[in-house]
Enzyme design. Structure first.
Site, PDB file in Angstrom:
ATOM      1  N   ASP A 134      -5.669   8.867   3.479  1.00  0.00           N
ATOM      2  CA  ASP A 134      -5.494   9.251   2.079  1.00  0.00           C
ATOM      3  C   ASP A 134      -6.696  10.039   1.566  1.00  0.00           C
ATOM      4  O   ASP A 134      -6.549  10.928   0.714  1.00  0.00           O
ATOM      5  CB  ASP A 134      -5.287   7.999   1.210  1.00  0.00           C
ATOM      6  CG  ASP A 134      -4.066   7.206   1.646  1.00  0.00           C
ATOM      7  OD1 ASP A 134      -3.066   7.831   2.056  1.00  0.00           O
ATOM      8  OD2 ASP A 134      -4.102   5.968   1.591  1.00  0.00           O
ATOM      9  N   HIS A 146       0.845  -1.204   0.000  1.00  0.00           N
ATOM     10  CA  HIS A 146       0.000   0.000   0.000  1.00  0.00           C
ATOM     11  C   HIS A 146       0.883   1.258   0.000  1.00  0.00           C
ATOM     12  O   HIS A 146       0.671   2.179  -0.804  1.00  0.00           O
ATOM     13  CB  HIS A 146      -0.903  -0.030   1.236  1.00  0.00           C
ATOM     14  CG  HIS A 146      -1.752   1.183   1.427  1.00  0.00           C
ATOM     15  ND1 HIS A 146      -3.113   1.166   1.267  1.00  0.00           N
ATOM     16  CD2 HIS A 146      -1.441   2.465   1.785  1.00  0.00           C
ATOM     17  CE1 HIS A 146      -3.609   2.375   1.505  1.00  0.00           C
ATOM     18  NE2 HIS A 146      -2.611   3.182   1.833  1.00  0.00           N
ATOM     19  N   GLU A 147       1.868   1.287   0.890  1.00  0.00           N
ATOM     20  CA  GLU A 147       2.774   2.438   0.979  1.00  0.00           C
ATOM     21  C   GLU A 147       3.660   2.559  -0.256  1.00  0.00           C
ATOM     22  O   GLU A 147       3.981   3.667  -0.703  1.00  0.00           O
ATOM     23  CB  GLU A 147       3.635   2.339   2.243  1.00  0.00           C
ATOM     24  CG  GLU A 147       2.864   2.484   3.540  1.00  0.00           C
ATOM     25  CD  GLU A 147       2.124   3.808   3.633  1.00  0.00           C
ATOM     26  OE1 GLU A 147       2.661   4.836   3.154  1.00  0.00           O
ATOM     27  OE2 GLU A 147       1.009   3.820   4.170  1.00  0.00           O
ATOM     28  N   HIS A 205       1.880   4.516  -2.949  1.00  0.00           N
ATOM     29  CA  HIS A 205       2.062   5.968  -2.788  1.00  0.00           C
ATOM     30  C   HIS A 205       3.449   6.386  -3.282  1.00  0.00           C
ATOM     31  O   HIS A 205       3.596   7.371  -4.016  1.00  0.00           O
ATOM     32  CB  HIS A 205       1.954   6.364  -1.310  1.00  0.00           C
ATOM     33  CG  HIS A 205       0.589   6.238  -0.733  1.00  0.00           C
ATOM     34  ND1 HIS A 205      -0.513   6.844  -1.291  1.00  0.00           N
ATOM     35  CD2 HIS A 205       0.143   5.601   0.386  1.00  0.00           C
ATOM     36  CE1 HIS A 205      -1.581   6.579  -0.553  1.00  0.00           C
ATOM     37  NE2 HIS A 205      -1.210   5.827   0.471  1.00  0.00           N
TER      38      HIS A 205
END
Length: 363
Positions: free
Chosen positions: A170, A68-69, A72
């Site tokens: 987010d 997930h990170e 980004h």
């Protein structure tokens, strides 16, 4: 004290484990091990097997959070943003970025990338789950069936939770990006932060009536929204000024041959806690009260400034903007920074100088 342990690098980004992650890992595993199907493995095999499956599920869950990170970070890097590291900690993961893109479309894509990765993982696992159930009759009786189901549902919930339009999730950045296309960046941040605070307030009331865990999440959201609002306002306000307009041009310096005892008296007389160390016209380092306070009183007469000073001096040119100076001080946890042009000291800028500027600018 170093509270994070580096475990490797992906895409050139250091991956770290925070001490809180190491503490929460067995707690998550215990939760999975003590809950029955379909939320855990309490009724699967022996206690050892149940805990082993729970620990594996927990590790895979945090691997999904890491992805997930990385979602980004991948988009941020494509826009030239430096990613210092990704740290896995108590509540998940966090990417340490140099700065958030100001362009609304860039921030929107970067913010949405993480939840999108979680949605892709969640629905891919769910599709795999359904296919396996259809073609492998015994699949629904296996521990893998439980593990895939848990990971699929948590990733989908993680994506939905992060899309809540409130900082620091987010969704808060998505909301700001939407506002920023219609108004100034600071005003967009104010609106997005206000929405986040209201959301936290409502969540806190619900937590009082229903689930105390929501109170902790509400507190986390409220603080995150407030800090984002304050940080953005400070940064944008300081960008209007050059360091040369704010710095103190008359720099009081000390020599490397001065003793620590003399320096302590010098600090008391001049009411400053940090000084550049200059010999001739050459900058040798910087010395602060922090550098000398660990020197024992009876040793200060024989200890020189050159013995305790910091030789790796953090500085910036006079044509930099004040926001850059503030960022340098914050990242390096220092109270002042030297201003140099061509290795010549032109001035010194303190955090107090910047705070005074902000007070005058906002009057």
């Amino acid at each position: 004290m170093n509270t994070s342990l580096k475990i490797g690098s992906i895409m050139g980004i250091p991956i770290k484990l925070h001490i809180t992650f190491l503490l929460i890992l067995p707690v998550f595993a215990l939760v999975f091990a003590t809950n029955p199907q379909p939320y855990g493995f309490a009724d699967v095999g022996s206690a050892t097997e149940s805990y082993a499956l729970s620990l594996l599920t927990t590790i895979l869950l945090f691997a999904c959070i890491l992805l997930h990170e990385l979602g980004h970070s991948y988009i941020a890097k494509s826009y030239g943003v430096e990613i210092k590291d990704i740290t896995l900690l108590l509540f998940g993961g966090v990417s340490s970025m140099e700065e958030i893109p100001r362009d609304p479309s860039q921030e929107f894509k970067m913010a949405f990338a993480g939840p999108l990765v979680s949605l892709i993982i969640g629905f891919s696992l769910l599709a795999l789950h359904l296919v396996a159930i259809s073609f492998i009759p015994s699949y629904s009786n296996t521990s893998i069936y439980l593990m895939v189901g848990i990971l699929a549902s948590i990733n989908i919930v993680l994506a939905v939770f992060n899309l809540i339009p409130a900082f620091p999730m987010d969704g808060g950045r998505l909301l700001r990006a939407w506002y920023a296309k219609r108004m100034s960046y600071v005003k967009a941040t104010h609106y997005a932060a206000y929405f986040g605070k209201m959301f936290a307030f409502i969540m806190g009331i619900i937590g009082l009536l229903w689930n105390p865990w929501l109170i902790m999440i509400a507190f986390f959201v409220y603080i995150g929204a407030s800090e984002e609002d304050k940080s953005t306002t400070v940064t944008v306000s300081l960008e209007k000024y050059k360091v040369s307009e704010v710095m103190s041009k008359e720099v009081i310096s000390v020599t490397p041959e001065m003793t620590v005892e003399d320096l302590s008296h010098f600090m008391f007389e001049n009411k400053h806690l940090g000084y550049p160390v200059i010999k001739g016209n050459s900058l040798k380092g910087i010395v602060t009260f922090t550098d000398i306070r660990n020197v024992l009183p009876h040793e200060r007469y024989a200890t020189l400034v050159s013995d305790v000073m910091t030789k790796d001096v953090i500085s910036l040119p006079s044509n930099s903007n004040a926001a850059e100076a503030f960022k340098i001080m914050t990242v390096n946890n220092i109270g002042r920074v030297l201003v140099t042009d061509n290795d010549t000291v032109k001035g010194i800028l303190s955090r107090t100088d910047l705070m005074r500027l902000l007070m005058l600018a906002n009057e």
